[in-house]
Design an enzyme around this catalytic site. Sequence first.
Site, mmCIF file in Angstrom:
data_model
loop_
_atom_site.group_PDB
_atom_site.id
_atom_site.type_symbol
_atom_site.label_atom_id
_atom_site.label_comp_id
_atom_site.label_asym_id
_atom_site.label_seq_id
_atom_site.Cartn_x
_atom_site.Cartn_y
_atom_site.Cartn_z
ATOM 1 N N SER A 106 -76.129 -101.140 -3.347
ATOM 2 C CA SER A 106 -76.317 -99.823 -3.968
ATOM 3 C C SER A 106 -77.276 -99.895 -5.152
ATOM 4 C CB SER A 106 -74.979 -99.255 -4.418
ATOM 5 O OG SER A 106 -74.058 -99.266 -3.359
HETATM 6 N N1 SAH Z 1 -71.202 -101.375 -2.660
HETATM 7 C C1 SAH Z 1 -71.891 -102.387 -1.893
HETATM 8 C C2 SAH Z 1 -72.760 -101.835 -0.818
HETATM 9 C C3 SAH Z 1 -72.120 -100.922 0.099
HETATM 10 S S1 SAH Z 1 -73.038 -100.636 1.569
HETATM 11 C C4 SAH Z 1 -72.769 -103.203 -2.788
HETATM 12 O O1 SAH Z 1 -72.954 -102.825 -3.955
HETATM 13 O O2 SAH Z 1 -73.306 -104.214 -2.338
HETATM 14 C C5 SAH Z 1 -71.643 -100.124 2.521
HETATM 15 C C6 SAH Z 1 -70.805 -101.247 3.023
HETATM 16 O O3 SAH Z 1 -69.696 -100.682 3.703
HETATM 17 C C7 SAH Z 1 -71.509 -102.156 4.035
HETATM 18 O O4 SAH Z 1 -71.388 -103.484 3.642
HETATM 19 C C8 SAH Z 1 -70.755 -101.869 5.328
HETATM 20 O O5 SAH Z 1 -70.693 -102.973 6.202
HETATM 21 C C9 SAH Z 1 -69.379 -101.479 4.822
HETATM 22 N N2 SAH Z 1 -68.555 -100.668 5.732
HETATM 23 C C10 SAH Z 1 -68.947 -99.702 6.591
HETATM 24 N N3 SAH Z 1 -67.893 -99.159 7.221
HETATM 25 C C11 SAH Z 1 -66.795 -99.798 6.760
HETATM 26 C C12 SAH Z 1 -65.393 -99.683 7.032
HETATM 27 N N4 SAH Z 1 -64.919 -98.783 7.904
HETATM 28 N N5 SAH Z 1 -64.545 -100.496 6.378
HETATM 29 C C13 SAH Z 1 -65.011 -101.408 5.466
HETATM 30 N N6 SAH Z 1 -66.329 -101.566 5.175
HETATM 31 C C14 SAH Z 1 -67.210 -100.766 5.799
#
Ligand code: SAH
Length: 195
Positions: free
Chosen positions: A42
């Site tokens: 993010s």
């Molecule tokens: N906050 C994180 C980035 C988030 S990107 C950072 O700062 O690095 C969103 C993330 O959510 C991704 O890694 C993706 O794989 C995960 N994701 C997507 N769907 C999900 C689910 N149902 N349960 C858990 N994680 C999930």
Amino acid sequence: MNYDELLDFSKKLDRSEFIESEFRLFAHVDEALPIGFGQTISQPSLVVEMTRILNPDKKSRVLEIGTGTGYQTAFLSHFSESVYTIEIVPELASSAKERLRRMGYINITYKVGDGSTGWAEHAPFDRIMVTAAAKKVPDELIEQLAPEGRMVIPVGPPSVQMLTLVTKDKRGKISISEIEYVQFVELRGKYGWWS
Ligand code: SAH
């Protein structure tokens, strides 16, 4: 939480520690960056903003959906009592866990799987942070939110979402407010856009 302390923490936390790809060079630019597996880390200003809106304190038990690199997790860990974080991509989950442990964050419990239905065995949570775009606010997450709890979640299609704040009062009454448009990668799983 104290906003000056939040800003101070965001300045001290080296984002390049969270990026292993060639995009590491751009770690200090205020943009989301690719981290592999079609996912992104993010944008720092948005992480600060979402943490401010979530407003955890040192007594908060926090649930985070979408560990990714663990960048947002580090903020939550620093400003709350404990963090339960769920990531659906096993490779991202294990590198985030290793990284955060190495950096000294110890109040975090990790899980691999679909976080869109929460983590019932550790509920209720004082704070819930979702960092991927959901189709709607998951019923299970509302249930798992403690009285006087707050949840921040982007709701909407893959192109653009409304960052949404869900609060629960002492008696369990829910209020929903819309904060601003944001752009996150899609949530997967039960309340996501694909499995
Ligand atoms: N906050 C994180 C980035 C988030 S990107 C950072 O700062 O690095 C969103 C993330 O959510 C991704 O890694 C993706 O794989 C995960 N994701 C997507 N769907 C999900 C689910 N149902 N349960 C858990 N994680 C999930």
